[in-house]
Motif scaffolding. Structure first.
Motif, PDB file in Angstrom:
ATOM      1  N   THR A   1       0.865  -1.177   0.000  1.00 50.11           N
ATOM      2  CA  THR A   1       0.000   0.000   0.000  1.00 50.11           C
ATOM      3  C   THR A   1       0.899   1.223   0.000  1.00 50.11           C
ATOM      4  O   THR A   1       1.413   1.639   1.045  1.00 50.11           O
ATOM      5  N   ALA A   2       1.116   1.780  -1.181  1.00 52.35           N
ATOM      6  CA  ALA A   2       2.036   2.913  -1.296  1.00 52.35           C
ATOM      7  C   ALA A   2       1.548   4.093  -0.468  1.00 52.35           C
ATOM      8  O   ALA A   2       0.359   4.430  -0.480  1.00 52.35           O
ATOM      9  N   THR A   3       2.479   4.703   0.243  1.00 53.00           N
ATOM     10  CA  THR A   3       2.173   5.845   1.103  1.00 53.00           C
ATOM     11  C   THR A   3       2.877   7.084   0.562  1.00 53.00           C
ATOM     12  O   THR A   3       4.083   7.046   0.307  1.00 53.00           O
ATOM     13  N   SER A   4       2.127   8.152   0.388  1.00 54.13           N
ATOM     14  CA  SER A   4       2.723   9.399  -0.081  1.00 54.13           C
ATOM     15  C   SER A   4       3.451  10.086   1.069  1.00 54.13           C
ATOM     16  O   SER A   4       2.949  10.118   2.198  1.00 54.13           O
ATOM     17  N   ILE A   5       4.623  10.623   0.772  1.00 52.11           N
ATOM     18  CA  ILE A   5       5.387  11.366   1.777  1.00 52.11           C
ATOM     19  C   ILE A   5       4.839  12.782   1.848  1.00 52.11           C
ATOM     20  O   ILE A   5       4.725  13.467   0.835  1.00 52.11           O
ATOM     21  N   THR A   6       4.489  13.202   3.048  1.00 52.09           N
ATOM     22  CA  THR A   6       3.974  14.555   3.243  1.00 52.09           C
ATOM     23  C   THR A   6       5.121  15.506   3.526  1.00 52.09           C
ATOM     24  O   THR A   6       5.848  15.329   4.515  1.00 52.09           O
ATOM     25  N   PRO A   7       5.342  16.510   2.648  1.00 48.46           N
ATOM     26  CA  PRO A   7       6.424  17.471   2.911  1.00 48.46           C
ATOM     27  C   PRO A   7       6.120  18.298   4.157  1.00 48.46           C
ATOM     28  O   PRO A   7       4.961  18.543   4.503  1.00 48.46           O
ATOM     29  N   GLY A   8       7.170  18.738   4.809  1.00 55.29           N
ATOM     30  CA  GLY A   8       6.989  19.584   5.980  1.00 55.29           C
ATOM     31  C   GLY A   8       8.016  19.289   7.043  1.00 55.29           C
ATOM     32  O   GLY A   8       8.873  18.415   6.872  1.00 55.29           O
ATOM     33  N   PRO A   9       7.947  19.985   8.161  1.00 52.55           N
ATOM     34  CA  PRO A   9       8.939  19.808   9.226  1.00 52.55           C
ATOM     35  C   PRO A   9       8.792  18.471   9.928  1.00 52.55           C
ATOM     36  O   PRO A   9       7.758  17.800   9.827  1.00 52.55           O
ATOM     37  N   ALA A  10       9.834  18.104  10.646  1.00 56.20           N
ATOM     38  CA  ALA A  10       9.830  16.843  11.390  1.00 56.20           C
ATOM     39  C   ALA A  10       8.766  16.872  12.475  1.00 56.20           C
ATOM     40  O   ALA A  10       8.534  17.902  13.112  1.00 56.20           O
ATOM     41  N   LYS A  11       8.134  15.728  12.679  1.00 58.46           N
ATOM     42  CA  LYS A  11       7.121  15.600  13.720  1.00 58.46           C
ATOM     43  C   LYS A  11       7.725  15.059  15.015  1.00 58.46           C
ATOM     44  O   LYS A  11       7.036  14.980  16.031  1.00 58.46           O
ATOM     45  N   SER A  12       8.984  14.662  14.953  1.00 58.38           N
ATOM     46  CA  SER A  12       9.679  14.127  16.123  1.00 58.38           C
ATOM     47  C   SER A  12      10.957  14.914  16.341  1.00 58.38           C
ATOM     48  O   SER A  12      11.362  15.718  15.489  1.00 58.38           O
ATOM     49  N   SER A  13      11.595  14.670  17.470  1.00 61.18           N
ATOM     50  CA  SER A  13      12.834  15.386  17.787  1.00 61.18           C
ATOM     51  C   SER A  13      13.747  14.479  18.606  1.00 61.18           C
ATOM     52  O   SER A  13      13.384  13.360  18.966  1.00 61.18           O
ATOM     53  N   GLY A  14      14.957  14.982  18.884  1.00 55.24           N
ATOM     54  CA  GLY A  14      15.885  14.277  19.754  1.00 55.24           C
ATOM     55  C   GLY A  14      16.248  12.896  19.270  1.00 55.24           C
ATOM     56  O   GLY A  14      16.456  12.662  18.078  1.00 55.24           O
ATOM     57  N   ALA A  15      16.313  11.951  20.198  1.00 59.85           N
ATOM     58  CA  ALA A  15      16.717  10.584  19.875  1.00 59.85           C
ATOM     59  C   ALA A  15      15.737   9.919  18.921  1.00 59.85           C
ATOM     60  O   ALA A  15      16.141   9.122  18.068  1.00 59.85           O
ATOM     61  N   THR A  16      14.456  10.255  19.034  1.00 61.96           N
ATOM     62  CA  THR A  16      13.467   9.642  18.147  1.00 61.96           C
ATOM     63  C   THR A  16      13.689  10.079  16.711  1.00 61.96           C
ATOM     64  O   THR A  16      13.589   9.267  15.776  1.00 61.96           O
ATOM     65  N   LEU A  17      14.009  11.346  16.509  1.00 61.78           N
ATOM     66  CA  LEU A  17      14.301  11.830  15.156  1.00 61.78           C
ATOM     67  C   LEU A  17      15.549  11.135  14.609  1.00 61.78           C
ATOM     68  O   LEU A  17      15.577  10.726  13.438  1.00 61.78           O
TER      69      LEU A  17
END
Length: 267
Positions: free
Chosen positions: A130-146
């Motif tokens: 099931t192909a998923t489109s990449i949504t442009p924009g800033p990261a939704k995570s930070s720190g170690a998770t990013l």
């Protein structure tokens, strides 16, 4: 090889964003570079190191890699995300871990049919994609998770490239069902896992110029530093084939840098 596989996946994503932004010429530059990174650079480096070949060995390699991801890497990433209060990333990591466990099962069955075929044994068809489109924009995570998302993207891009190669090798060895299993699994790694992680990590900027600027910096580093250093080390080690390949790829990356710079200047 990991870098070339990641560049292929990233430039495909940048191409889609440029196309959607009404910049088809930029999109074509990204697609052309993406294809070179995979079909030329990754492939020739993989040929030089002798990546894969024997179908049973390729299945064992895939089982080992998917086992690590499903039991250790992704559960660990999910736990870190949970501790950081990033429920969305934790859920994504857990879902991918489950997918990878299913890949282990499919590859294990395929190996059993190849090495000790039993009556009624069937190679799994492979996962539905099931192909998923990449949504442009800033990261939704930070720190170690990013950081974990970025590590995971590298792994998924490499898995796509490697499994695509394994699929071709299985097909050439007369194992079309196993080839299909590798191909379908490869597409899941790229079109689902990589894409979902890319959205969370903010891989693709909404601005075409920002994506070009990132690509220029990466190609400049590879053309002027990384590959020339690799060539020098190969020369010193007495490996002229590798040195020549590294120098040739460095020249290609310089051409990509220049093409991206011209596209940026034209915006």
């Amino acid at each position: 090889m990991h870098g070339e596989a990641f560049a292929h996946a990233k430039y495909r994503a940048y191409a889609d964003q440029a196309q959607h932004s009404g910049e088809p010429r930029v999109a074509q530059e990204f697609r052309t570079a993406a294809q070179t990174e995979l079909s030329d650079h990754f492939t020739r480096e993989a040929d030089l190191v002798g990546l894969g070949g024997d179908t049973a060995a390729n299945l064992r390699d895939a089982i080992a890699g998917e086992s690590t991801e499903s039991t250790t890497m992704y559960p660990g990433f999910a736990a870190q995300a949970t501790a950081a209060g990033d429920a969305a990333a934790a859920q994504l990591f857990s879902a991918i871990a489950s997918d990878e466990a299913a890949h282990v099962r499919d590859f294990t069955i395929a190996l059993a049919t190849l090495t000790g075929p039993a009556a009624g044994a069937v190679v799994p068809a492979g996962p539905d994609v099931t192909a998923t489109s990449i949504t442009p924009g800033p990261a939704k995570s930070s720190g170690a998770t990013l950081a974990n998302l970025r590590t995971a993207m590298q792994g998924e891009a490499y898995a796509f490239a490697k499994y695509s190669r394994y699929a071709r090798q299985a097909r050439e060895a007369g194992n079309p069902q196993i080839a299909q299993l590798f191909s379908r699994t490869a597409q899941v790694e790229l079109d689902e896992h990589f894409a979902e992680e890319a959205t969370s990590a903010g891989l693709v900027a909404s601005d075409v110029a920002a994506n070009l600027t990132d690509a220029i910096a990466g190609e400049k580093h590879e053309a002027e530093s990384m590959y020339p250093d690799y060539a020098a080390q190969a020369d010193k080690a007495g490996n002229p084939r590798a040195a020549d390949l590294f120098r040739e790829i460095a020249a290609d990356e310089k051409a990509h840098e220049q093409a991206f710079q011209q596209a940026l200047d034209a915006l």
